[in-house]
Motif scaffolding. Structure first.
Motif, short mmCIF file in Angstrom:
data_model
loop_
_atom_site.label_atom_id
_atom_site.label_comp_id
_atom_site.label_asym_id
_atom_site.label_seq_id
_atom_site.Cartn_x
_atom_site.Cartn_y
_atom_site.Cartn_z
N THR A 28 0.82 -1.21 0.00
CA THR A 28 0.00 0.00 0.00
C THR A 28 0.86 1.26 0.00
O THR A 28 0.57 2.23 -0.70
N GLN A 29 1.93 1.24 0.78
CA GLN A 29 2.82 2.40 0.83
C GLN A 29 3.53 2.61 -0.50
O GLN A 29 3.75 3.75 -0.92
N VAL A 30 3.88 1.52 -1.18
CA VAL A 30 4.50 1.64 -2.50
C VAL A 30 3.54 2.32 -3.48
O VAL A 30 3.92 3.22 -4.24
N ALA A 31 2.29 1.87 -3.45
CA ALA A 31 1.29 2.47 -4.34
C ALA A 31 1.13 3.96 -4.06
O ALA A 31 1.07 4.78 -4.99
N ASP A 32 1.08 4.31 -2.78
CA ASP A 32 0.94 5.72 -2.43
C ASP A 32 2.18 6.51 -2.84
O ASP A 32 2.09 7.63 -3.34
N TYR A 33 3.35 5.92 -2.64
CA TYR A 33 4.61 6.59 -2.98
C TYR A 33 4.70 6.87 -4.48
O TYR A 33 5.12 7.95 -4.91
N GLY A 35 2.11 6.85 -6.57
CA GLY A 35 0.91 7.48 -7.12
C GLY A 35 0.17 6.58 -8.08
O GLY A 35 -0.41 7.05 -9.07
N VAL A 36 0.19 5.26 -7.81
CA VAL A 36 -0.49 4.30 -8.67
C VAL A 36 -1.44 3.46 -7.82
O VAL A 36 -1.45 3.57 -6.59
N LYS A 37 -2.23 2.62 -8.45
CA LYS A 37 -3.11 1.71 -7.73
C LYS A 37 -2.34 0.52 -7.20
O LYS A 37 -1.28 0.16 -7.74
N VAL A 38 -2.90 -0.12 -6.17
CA VAL A 38 -2.27 -1.31 -5.62
C VAL A 38 -2.15 -2.40 -6.68
O VAL A 38 -1.15 -3.12 -6.75
N GLN A 39 -3.17 -2.49 -7.54
CA GLN A 39 -3.13 -3.49 -8.61
C GLN A 39 -1.94 -3.27 -9.54
O GLN A 39 -1.37 -4.24 -10.08
N THR A 40 -1.56 -2.02 -9.73
CA THR A 40 -0.40 -1.73 -10.57
C THR A 40 0.88 -2.24 -9.93
O THR A 40 1.77 -2.76 -10.62
N VAL A 41 0.96 -2.14 -8.61
CA VAL A 41 2.13 -2.67 -7.90
C VAL A 41 2.21 -4.18 -8.09
O VAL A 41 3.29 -4.75 -8.33
N ARG A 76 8.23 5.40 -14.02
CA ARG A 76 7.11 4.46 -13.94
C ARG A 76 6.05 4.89 -12.93
O ARG A 76 5.05 4.22 -12.76
N ALA A 77 6.30 6.00 -12.24
CA ALA A 77 5.36 6.42 -11.20
C ALA A 77 4.22 7.23 -11.76
O ALA A 77 4.28 7.75 -12.87
N GLY A 78 3.17 7.33 -10.96
CA GLY A 78 2.02 8.14 -11.37
C GLY A 78 2.09 9.55 -10.82
O GLY A 78 1.20 10.35 -11.03
N ARG A 79 3.18 9.86 -10.09
CA ARG A 79 3.31 11.19 -9.52
C ARG A 79 3.53 12.22 -10.63
O ARG A 79 4.26 11.96 -11.58
#
Length: 409
Positions: A28-33, A35-41, A76-79
């Motif tokens: 979850t923290q990776v997804a937040d970091y 800026g992507v969905k958990v499914q993307t992780v 690769r991030a969504g940020r």
């Protein structure tokens, strides 16, 4: 060949150890970091783009911060236009996950009710943090200052002035050693407690923070109050804690750093949020159906939802459990009904602000009891993070402004 394989395994082990030292993130923290969905992780993992460094019971996969940061730098991030690098602050003080809170590896569920606030403060700070109890002259200085304040002065303003008195009467105020910060944190908390109207050192039970607060919060069992202090002692890098670390990084003395935390915390979005929850709770306990209807057709009620907790706020649940023997059964059932409906239909987690509000209602405490408990408790976490920040390079918190105003032609 065996020696070569052994060398590779040792190198991989060293790399994993280096990764753990640099920091680890949950899924979850990776997804937040990023800026992507958990499914993307999950997709990154399945494609080999990101590899977990280990698994932890109850937490799941853990990823090295260095690997995740590499994805961010690789595009690769969504940020988009995220904060500067100073948002990556490694800490060994407190771990917050989707439904769990732990101080230096100790779950708060195992600490609340079994350890005193003073013991937990020592655990968080990492060293003994006892300070001489304020003497008569210091208490007189505090009484003189608070006595000159208007009757309408709120507790947060009292606390700020109390920390000022604690600092100005400390001859070693500008000592920036870890032990001095630990001492200043305990000293400031004592002065804050004594700044409350009618508060005085408890005649029994020793000069503990809970015992002092009970002289103001008449009717609150000391053990229950002590447990609430433990639950609120720290919460990772909340905005007030970040303010403390920024002040320490700039070279501030311990008391000025604590004042920075108090200033940032004095907000209806942070430490005084329980006041809004208290106003909402009065009606919700009387008519839970109306409270549910209003929430589902309007705005989210105060005390629900959290930026980190997606399953439950463990502080709230533990405090509600401790309060159960004291509560009116019908009122507690009403709150649980509202909680269940809003969690199921909107995903809104009941947070600790509502639990504090129920504490105030149940024990018939002064309206400002929630902020009082919260602020006094958080001095422990602020002190712990201040001591930790001393080990970091000074002036490291420097956001980079992206100018967007008019320019000279």
């Amino acid at each position: 060949m065996d020696g070569e394989m052994g060398g590779q395994m040792d190198a991989q082990k060293d790399a994993r150890m280096d990764a753990r030292m640099d920091g680890e993130l949950t899924t979850t923290q990776v997804a937040d970091y990023l800026g992507v969905k958990v499914q993307t992780v999950y997709a990154y993992v399945s494609r080999g783009v990101l590899t977990p460094v280990r698994r932890a019971p109850g937490t799941g996969s853990l990823f090295a911060l260095t690997d995740v940061r590499g994805l961010l730098q690789g595009g690769r991030a969504g940020r988009r236009g995220g904060p500067a690098a100073s948002d990556d602050v490694r800490t060994q003080v407190t771990e917050v996950t989707a439904g769990r809170l732990a101080y230096r590896g100790h779950d708060v569920a195992d600490l609340a009710g079994t350890h005193t606030f003073e013991q937990v403060r020592e655990l968080l700070v990492g060293m003994p943090s006892e300070a001489p109890w304020p003497g008569r002259g210091e208490r007189e200085s505090l009484t003189t200052l608070t006595g000159a304040m208007p009757d309408r002065t709120g507790v947060m303003d009292r606390f700020k002035h109390a920390v000022l008195v604690a600092g100005t009467t400390d001859l070693g105020r500008h000592d920036r050693s870890p032990t001095a910060f630990a001492r200043a944190g305990a000293r400031a908390a004592a002065f804050m407690g004594l700044s409350l109207p009618g508060a005085h050192p408890a005649p029994t039970g020793g000069p503990t923070l809970a015992a002092t607060l009970t002289t103001y919060l008449a009717g609150s069992p000391a053990d229950l109050l002590d447990a609430a202090l433990v639950l609120l002692a720290d919460h990772d890098l909340a905005v007030s804690t970040t303010a403390v670390r920024v002040a320490v990084s700039s070279g501030a003395d311990p008391y000025s750093a604590l004042l920075a935390g108090l200033a940032a915390a004095d907000s209806p979005l942070h430490l005084t949020a329980s006041l809004q929850a208290l106003d909402w709770l009065t009606g919700a306990l009387h008519d839970p159906q109306a409270a549910i209807d209003a929430a589902l057709t309007g705005r989210r009620p105060p005390g629900f939802g959290h930026v980190v907790y997606t399953e439950q706020d463990p502080r709230a649940q533990l405090l509600l459990d401790l309060l159960e023997p004291e509560c009116d059964r019908a009122e507690l059932a009403a709150l649980r009904t509202v909680e269940a409906e809003l969690l199921e239909r909107r995903g809104w987690v009941l947070n600790v602000d509502v639990a504090l509000a129920l504490l105030v209602c149940t024990l018939r405490l002064p309206r400002d009891a929630g902020p009082v408990i919260f602020a006094c408790a958080r001095t422990a976490g602020w002190t712990a993070h201040a001591v930790e920040e001393l080990r970091e390079p000074g002036m490291r918190f420097r956001l980079r402004g992206v100018y967007s105003g008019p320019r000279q032609s």
